[in-house]
Design an enzyme around this catalytic site. Structure first.
Site, PDB file in Angstrom:
ATOM      1  N   ASP A 101      -0.119   6.470  -2.296  1.00  0.00           N
ATOM      2  CA  ASP A 101      -0.112   5.048  -1.982  1.00  0.00           C
ATOM      3  C   ASP A 101      -1.550   4.547  -1.999  1.00  0.00           C
ATOM      4  O   ASP A 101      -2.449   5.209  -1.462  1.00  0.00           O
ATOM      5  CB  ASP A 101       0.473   4.850  -0.566  1.00  0.00           C
ATOM      6  CG  ASP A 101       1.667   3.923  -0.571  1.00  0.00           C
ATOM      7  OD1 ASP A 101       1.495   2.764  -0.979  1.00  0.00           O
ATOM      8  OD2 ASP A 101       2.752   4.357  -0.160  1.00  0.00           O
ATOM      9  N   ASP A 203       0.312  -0.906  -2.755  1.00  0.00           N
ATOM     10  CA  ASP A 203       1.014  -1.556  -1.643  1.00  0.00           C
ATOM     11  C   ASP A 203       0.754  -3.062  -1.665  1.00  0.00           C
ATOM     12  O   ASP A 203      -0.382  -3.491  -1.925  1.00  0.00           O
ATOM     13  CB  ASP A 203       0.475  -0.966  -0.334  1.00  0.00           C
ATOM     14  CG  ASP A 203       1.202  -1.491   0.876  1.00  0.00           C
ATOM     15  OD1 ASP A 203       2.385  -1.173   1.038  1.00  0.00           O
ATOM     16  OD2 ASP A 203       0.572  -2.218   1.684  1.00  0.00           O
ATOM     17  N   GLU A 265       4.414  -2.292  -5.477  1.00  0.00           N
ATOM     18  CA  GLU A 265       5.362  -3.095  -4.718  1.00  0.00           C
ATOM     19  C   GLU A 265       5.105  -4.551  -5.045  1.00  0.00           C
ATOM     20  O   GLU A 265       3.987  -5.040  -4.868  1.00  0.00           O
ATOM     21  CB  GLU A 265       5.125  -2.844  -3.226  1.00  0.00           C
ATOM     22  CG  GLU A 265       6.073  -3.608  -2.344  1.00  0.00           C
ATOM     23  CD  GLU A 265       5.593  -3.669  -0.903  1.00  0.00           C
ATOM     24  OE1 GLU A 265       6.451  -3.757  -0.026  1.00  0.00           O
ATOM     25  OE2 GLU A 265       4.376  -3.638  -0.648  1.00  0.00           O
ATOM     26  N   HIS A 326      11.025   3.520   1.959  1.00  0.00           N
ATOM     27  CA  HIS A 326      10.723   3.563   3.394  1.00  0.00           C
ATOM     28  C   HIS A 326      10.853   2.204   4.074  1.00  0.00           C
ATOM     29  O   HIS A 326      10.813   2.122   5.296  1.00  0.00           O
ATOM     30  CB  HIS A 326       9.304   4.133   3.597  1.00  0.00           C
ATOM     31  CG  HIS A 326       8.247   3.226   3.051  1.00  0.00           C
ATOM     32  ND1 HIS A 326       7.949   3.147   1.712  1.00  0.00           N
ATOM     33  CD2 HIS A 326       7.449   2.336   3.664  1.00  0.00           C
ATOM     34  CE1 HIS A 326       7.007   2.250   1.534  1.00  0.00           C
ATOM     35  NE2 HIS A 326       6.682   1.733   2.704  1.00  0.00           N
ATOM     36  N   ASP A 327      10.974   1.117   3.291  1.00  0.00           N
ATOM     37  CA  ASP A 327      11.171  -0.217   3.874  1.00  0.00           C
ATOM     38  C   ASP A 327      12.608  -0.699   3.729  1.00  0.00           C
ATOM     39  O   ASP A 327      12.933  -1.797   4.182  1.00  0.00           O
ATOM     40  CB  ASP A 327      10.290  -1.247   3.147  1.00  0.00           C
ATOM     41  CG  ASP A 327       8.809  -1.051   3.398  1.00  0.00           C
ATOM     42  OD1 ASP A 327       8.451  -0.574   4.487  1.00  0.00           O
ATOM     43  OD2 ASP A 327       8.014  -1.376   2.501  1.00  0.00           O
TER      44      ASP A 327
HETATM   45  C1  NOJ Z   1       4.215  -2.540   2.478  1.00  0.00           C
HETATM   46  C2  NOJ Z   1       4.677  -1.227   3.012  1.00  0.00           C
HETATM   47  O1  NOJ Z   1       5.652  -0.710   2.141  1.00  0.00           O
HETATM   48  C3  NOJ Z   1       5.218  -1.465   4.394  1.00  0.00           C
HETATM   49  O2  NOJ Z   1       5.809  -0.310   4.919  1.00  0.00           O
HETATM   50  C4  NOJ Z   1       4.114  -1.961   5.265  1.00  0.00           C
HETATM   51  O3  NOJ Z   1       4.616  -2.317   6.530  1.00  0.00           O
HETATM   52  C5  NOJ Z   1       3.414  -3.178   4.653  1.00  0.00           C
HETATM   53  N1  NOJ Z   1       3.119  -2.991   3.275  1.00  0.00           N
HETATM   54  C6  NOJ Z   1       2.125  -3.452   5.353  1.00  0.00           C
HETATM   55  O4  NOJ Z   1       1.204  -2.470   5.030  1.00  0.00           O
END
Ligand code: NOJ
Length: 530
Positions: A101, A203, A265, A326-327
């Site tokens: 990442d 990210d 992302e 993970h989100d």
């Molecule tokens: C994106 C990440 O995938 C997420 O998990 C995170 O909370 C936010 N960026 C802030 O870093």
């Protein structure tokens, strides 16, 4: 550059893995790099081509490690740089690529850069973060909101100014308009690329630049029904045109090396995804596409989501499909175990690079996290909207013991209490979803048409989603019954059934002009060519 391997990511299957929840080696209840190294055998058995690790850098861990306090140090929770070098070497020895990442939008408030930047208005790093004067009333400069709730501006006494944070107050945003900051991030990237990693997942790549006039965001349509941070449409904070220049800059660093991947992302609707690839100047190789995750489990909706996404891609852009992260809420919890098998077949047979998240391959569902064990700041700060991400992030279950073979200590997040769904059990069951993932990955590798072939949709009828993949003389037909009842697919299916999602199709059973699919069954048929 060796063309044959330069775009390895086009035919790769990519596995996202959160090291903190993968395997603990020292009994502290948190996964680490030595633990991960001890599980590489599993990755090779499964057959994935690359792993993407969520952040392992030094961090106070207020946001799952996305709050980095030193970009070049491995957090002691995970081990050391030597462990990382061992991991890279071991993965490479076994032909697995490693993606890390990259978090270029913000740091932890504890990062030395911020400590310096926040000390005064005239230090060498004064302009490395996004600072602004208060409004005349002393209030924050505008109405921008943090994703995690409340104003995105935080007051700093030492400077008599506000700093901006897209996410937590402990995660100040970096100022991508500053050339020294850009150069510093490029150095960080080279530090890891020189160590041999195969690429980055960027990210929050859509928010790197914010409007320089600091214009207020407009109210979102039906905003009152949304979680408070989403009540304004982020027109002036997200997806600004200048952000694309930053992504191009990051790509140039990557392109200084052979065969590295830049995925990222991105936010927003499908029709915005195309511009993250870049046309005149390249941007991301793979802007992550969550269309399958966001789509209702319905044949017409799926057909439309696939079509809309593919149509949104610029000429020559390579597609990508994601079914977990993970989100993201576990897809098995929303569609169910039987459809998950069909989805796995869809993921591995569509044209494009498949991504899935550790545990998806054993059908992991959301884990219940009692209130007093919640870690995710999203849930703590924006309560009541079901935004908690801990249920997806709970540790891997390798066996049915109370701590799942993950740790000898107390797991940092609880595992599901029913231990039945675990890797050991499924490795021993040849019809398990785990074996299905493994078979699909192996089949993809054995049939270049699945990896690189053209995609030809077939009109969906009768709850059956169908398409073909073709390359040279090879043509494969994929038929997926989206219904929980048997359905007939009518069309030319003369050929050999290579795989059924039920993993029990022993003899070719496709009829010349139709095939009867069981409930939630998918088939891959190698068509006879005249
Ligand atoms: C994106 C990440 O995938 C997420 O998990 C995170 O909370 C936010 N960026 C802030 O870093």
């Amino acid at each position: 550059m060796n063309k044959a391997t330069g775009d390895w990511w086009k035919s790769a299957v990519i596995y996202e893995l959160a090291p903190i929840s993968f395997q603990d080696s020292n009994g502290d209840g948190k996964g680490d790099l030595p633990g991960l190294i001890s599980r590489i055998e599993y990755l090779t058995w499964l057959g994935v081509d690359a792993v993407w690790l969520t952040p392992i850098y030094k961090s106070p861990f207020r946001d799952f490690g996305y709050d980095i306090s030193d970009f070049r140090t491995i957090d002691s929770t995970f081990g050391s740089l030597e462990d990382m070098d061992r991991l890279i070497a071991k993965l490479h020895e076994l032909g697995i690529k490693l993606i890390l990442d990259l978090v270029p939008n913000h740091t932890s408030r504890d990062h030395d850069w911020f400590v310096k930047s926040s000390a005064s208005r005239d230090n060498p790093k004064a302009d490395w973060y996004v600072w602004a004067e208060p409004a005349e009333t002393g209030a924050p400069p505008n109405n921008w909101l943090s994703r995690f709730g409340g104003s995105a501006w935080e007051w700093c006494d030492a400077r008599g100014q506000y700093y901006y944070h897209s996410f937590l107050v402990e995660q100040p945003d970096l100022n991508w308009r500053n050339p020294d900051l850009r150069a510093a991030i490029a150095d960080v990237m080279r530090f890891w690329l020189d160590r041999g990693i195969d690429g980055f997942r960027v990210d929050a790549s859509a928010v790197l630049i914010k409007d320089h006039l600091l214009r207020d965001n407009p109210p979102a349509p039906k905003g009152q029904d949304k979680p408070p941070p989403q009540r304004f449409t982020p027109v002036f904070t997200d997806d600004r045109p200048e952000t694309m220049r930053c992504i191009e800059f990051i790509r140039e660093v990557i392109d200084g090396y052979d065969s590295r991947l830049l995925c990222g992302e991105v936010q927003g609707k499908t029709d915005r995804i195309g511009h993250f690839y870049g046309t005149e100047r390249p941007r991301l190789h793979l802007p992550l596409n969550f269309a399958l995750l966001d789509c209702p489990w319905d044949v017409l909706a799926l057909q439309a989501a696939i079509d809309a996404y593919l149509n949104a891609l610029p000429e020559g852009a390579w597609p990508v499909w994601v079914i977990g992260g993970h989100d993201k809420q576990r897809i098995a919890s929303s569609i169910g175990q039987a459809p998950l098998r069909t989805l796995a077949m869809l993921l591995m047979t569509l044209k494009g690079t498949p991504f899935f998240f550790m545990g998806d391959e054993i059908g992991r569902e959301r884990v219940h996290i009692p209130d007093d064990r919640i870690d995710d700041p999203f849930e703590k700060l924006v309560k009541g909207y079901g935004l908690c991400r801990d249920p997806e992030r709970a540790p891997m279950r390798w066996d049915d013991s109370p701590a799942g073979g993950f740790t000898t200590g107390e797991p940092w997040l609880p595992l599901e209490t029913d231990g039945a769904r675990n890797v050991d059990q499924q490795r021993g069951d040849e019809r398990s979803i785990l074996h299905l993932f493994r078979s699909l990955i192996a089949l993809r590798r054995a049939h270049p048409a699945l990896q690189r072939g053209e995609y030809h949709p077939v009109r969906a009828r009768n709850d059956v989603l169908a398409f073909k993949r073709s390359l040279d003389q090879s043509e494969l037909l994929i038929v997926l019954n989206i219904a929980a009842e048997p359905r007939k697919f009518e069309g030319d299916c003369r050929g050999n059934v290579l795989l059924s999602t039920h993993l029990d199709w022993s003899t070719p059973a496709a009829q010349p002009i139709s095939v009867l699919l069981r409930a939630n069954e998918g088939l891959i048929i190698e068509l006879d060519r005249p």
